[in-house]
Design an enzyme around this catalytic site. Structure first.
Site, PDB file in Angstrom:
ATOM      1  N   SER A 116       0.833  -1.199   0.000  1.00 48.17           N
ATOM      2  CA  SER A 116       0.000   0.000   0.000  1.00 48.17           C
ATOM      3  C   SER A 116       0.869   1.250   0.000  1.00 48.17           C
ATOM      4  O   SER A 116       0.344   2.351   0.081  1.00 48.17           O
ATOM      5  CB  SER A 116      -0.934  -0.014   1.200  1.00 48.17           C
ATOM      6  OG  SER A 116      -0.168  -0.029   2.376  1.00 48.17           O
ATOM      7  N   HIS A 137      -1.265  -2.687  -6.065  1.00 48.19           N
ATOM      8  CA  HIS A 137      -1.964  -2.405  -4.803  1.00 48.19           C
ATOM      9  C   HIS A 137      -3.437  -2.760  -4.935  1.00 48.19           C
ATOM     10  O   HIS A 137      -4.198  -2.060  -5.594  1.00 48.19           O
ATOM     11  CB  HIS A 137      -1.776  -0.928  -4.425  1.00 48.19           C
ATOM     12  CG  HIS A 137      -2.394  -0.577  -3.122  1.00 48.19           C
ATOM     13  ND1 HIS A 137      -2.792   0.696  -2.797  1.00 48.19           N
ATOM     14  CD2 HIS A 137      -2.704  -1.343  -2.033  1.00 48.19           C
ATOM     15  CE1 HIS A 137      -3.306   0.695  -1.581  1.00 48.19           C
ATOM     16  NE2 HIS A 137      -3.276  -0.527  -1.098  1.00 48.19           N
ATOM     17  N   GLU A 149      -3.971  -0.562  -8.159  1.00 46.61           N
ATOM     18  CA  GLU A 149      -2.983   0.426  -8.608  1.00 46.61           C
ATOM     19  C   GLU A 149      -1.741  -0.327  -9.075  1.00 46.61           C
ATOM     20  O   GLU A 149      -1.307  -1.279  -8.418  1.00 46.61           O
ATOM     21  CB  GLU A 149      -2.601   1.359  -7.450  1.00 46.61           C
ATOM     22  CG  GLU A 149      -3.750   2.243  -6.992  1.00 46.61           C
ATOM     23  CD  GLU A 149      -3.385   3.131  -5.794  1.00 46.61           C
ATOM     24  OE1 GLU A 149      -3.772   4.296  -5.789  1.00 46.61           O
ATOM     25  OE2 GLU A 149      -2.713   2.640  -4.853  1.00 46.61           O
ATOM     26  N   ASN A 187      -4.310   5.860  -1.183  1.00 41.78           N
ATOM     27  CA  ASN A 187      -4.012   6.049   0.238  1.00 41.78           C
ATOM     28  C   ASN A 187      -3.497   7.443   0.565  1.00 41.78           C
ATOM     29  O   ASN A 187      -3.652   7.921   1.686  1.00 41.78           O
ATOM     30  CB  ASN A 187      -3.006   4.995   0.714  1.00 41.78           C
ATOM     31  CG  ASN A 187      -3.696   3.681   1.000  1.00 41.78           C
ATOM     32  OD1 ASN A 187      -4.920   3.608   0.962  1.00 41.78           O
ATOM     33  ND2 ASN A 187      -2.932   2.640   1.269  1.00 41.78           N
TER      34      ASN A 187
END
Ligand code: CAA
Length: 278
Positions: A116, A137, A149, A187
């Site tokens: 992440s 991700h 991602e 994130n």
């Protein structure tokens, strides 16, 4: 194409499930057999619920489960064409896993990391084939969330990027190209929002009010406190700390309440206590 997934935690289990559901034979590797037992039990329970709801037939469930095998030995990745590492977000641990995989995997095997926010270039440098390493991700729960991602390391080749993208798309996911900076895209935006919600709770707002405000005011499926409990307070704190350390910017200062909660063992749903009791 044979897949290996390293890690039987929440993300490793979900990615294993998704690969099997998409028709791939997949071996799950984790040195903790107990984690695999828990993962197997949870998957059976999830499938039982889907069967009861009429969303899955018992035959289809059995077929998916039959595509998954489990091993506690990295040698089980020797015949894999693609490996997805999904161990906890600790750079030293991930580097050790990559170095082990480099020792057992076929020369042309693609090495994907589910991270992440950690540096793909750094993980790649733990192998003798850094050009074959790429970041992917997934979001929790991996079988449900549509986005993955893709993060290229400094030396990831175009060929590896295209192969990884086509594999992820074969799982029914949509990819976005994210920069190799802490938090990638989602994130970097989402986690500071959850962190801000924790500051508001620390200042006296109730988690219920914060969550209702965001659910009803912005159509989020879960409020930020509920989401933090869902993902894990420890995971969320580690991601926020990664942003703080990675950008050297005080605007990413992790909320002290999150630190206190982790110290107290209040990790969210998985520990039975977070912003809410489970
Ligand atoms: N694993 C696999 N499947 C799961 C699951 C899990 N842990 N939890 C739920 N599901 C499935 C259910 O089986 C169900 O499937 P069917 O429709 O086929 O029966 C489906 O998801 C919907 O579940 P429910 O009906 O039980 O619940 P819901 O409609 O309330 O949806 C939710 C649950 C999908 C989790 C929804 O609340 C949601 O989208 N929440 C937000 C999730 C989110 O934001 N995730 C990103 C977290 S951030 C992150 O992951 C980044 C990071 O690095 C920390």
């Amino acid at each position: 194409m044979k897949i290996a997934v390293v890690g039987a935690g929440l993300m490793g289990s979900g990615i294993t499930q998704q690969c099997a559901q998409s028709g791939y034979p997949v071996v799950n590797i984790d040195t903790f057999a107990a984690a695999q037992e828990k993962s197997k039990t949870n998957l059976k329970l999830l499938f039982d619920k889907k069967i009861a709801k009429g969303k899955l037939t018992a035959e289809d469930a059995a077929e998916v489960l039959a595509r998954i095998s489990y091993s506690t030995d990295y040698a089980a990745a020797a015949d894999a064409d693609l490996v997805i590492e999904a161990v906890p977000e600790k750079i030293e641990l991930k580097k050790e896993v990559f170095s082990k995989l480099d020792g057992v995997c076929k020369p042309d095997c693609l090495l994907l990391s589910n991270t992440s926010g950690l540096s793909i270039s750094e993980l790649a440098a733990a192998t003798k084939r850094p050009q074959q390493v790429i970041g992917t991700h997934f979001f929790y729960p991996a079988p449900v969330m549509k986005l993955v991602e893709l993060i290229r390391g400094l030396v990831t080749t175009d060929e590896v990027y295209l192969k990884a993208k086509s594999f992820i798309e074969s799982l029914g996911k949509t990819t976005v190209d994210a920069p190799e900076y802490p938090g990638f895209i989602v994130n970097r935006i989402l986690v500071p929002m959850q962190n801000e919600a924790a500051f508001m709770v620390m200042e006296g707002c109730s988690p219920e009010d914060v969550d209702n405000a965001m659910k009803l005011g912005t159509n989020m499926p879960m409020g930020p406190c509920e989401l933090t409990d869902f993902v894990g307070i420890d995971v969320m704190l580690a991601t926020m700390t990664g942003l703080y350390n990675g950008f050297h910017d005080s605007k990413y200062r992790p909320c002290p309440l999150l630190e206190r909660m982790v110290k107290a063992g209040h990790l969210g749903r998985k520990s039975g206590q977070g912003f809410y009791k489970y």
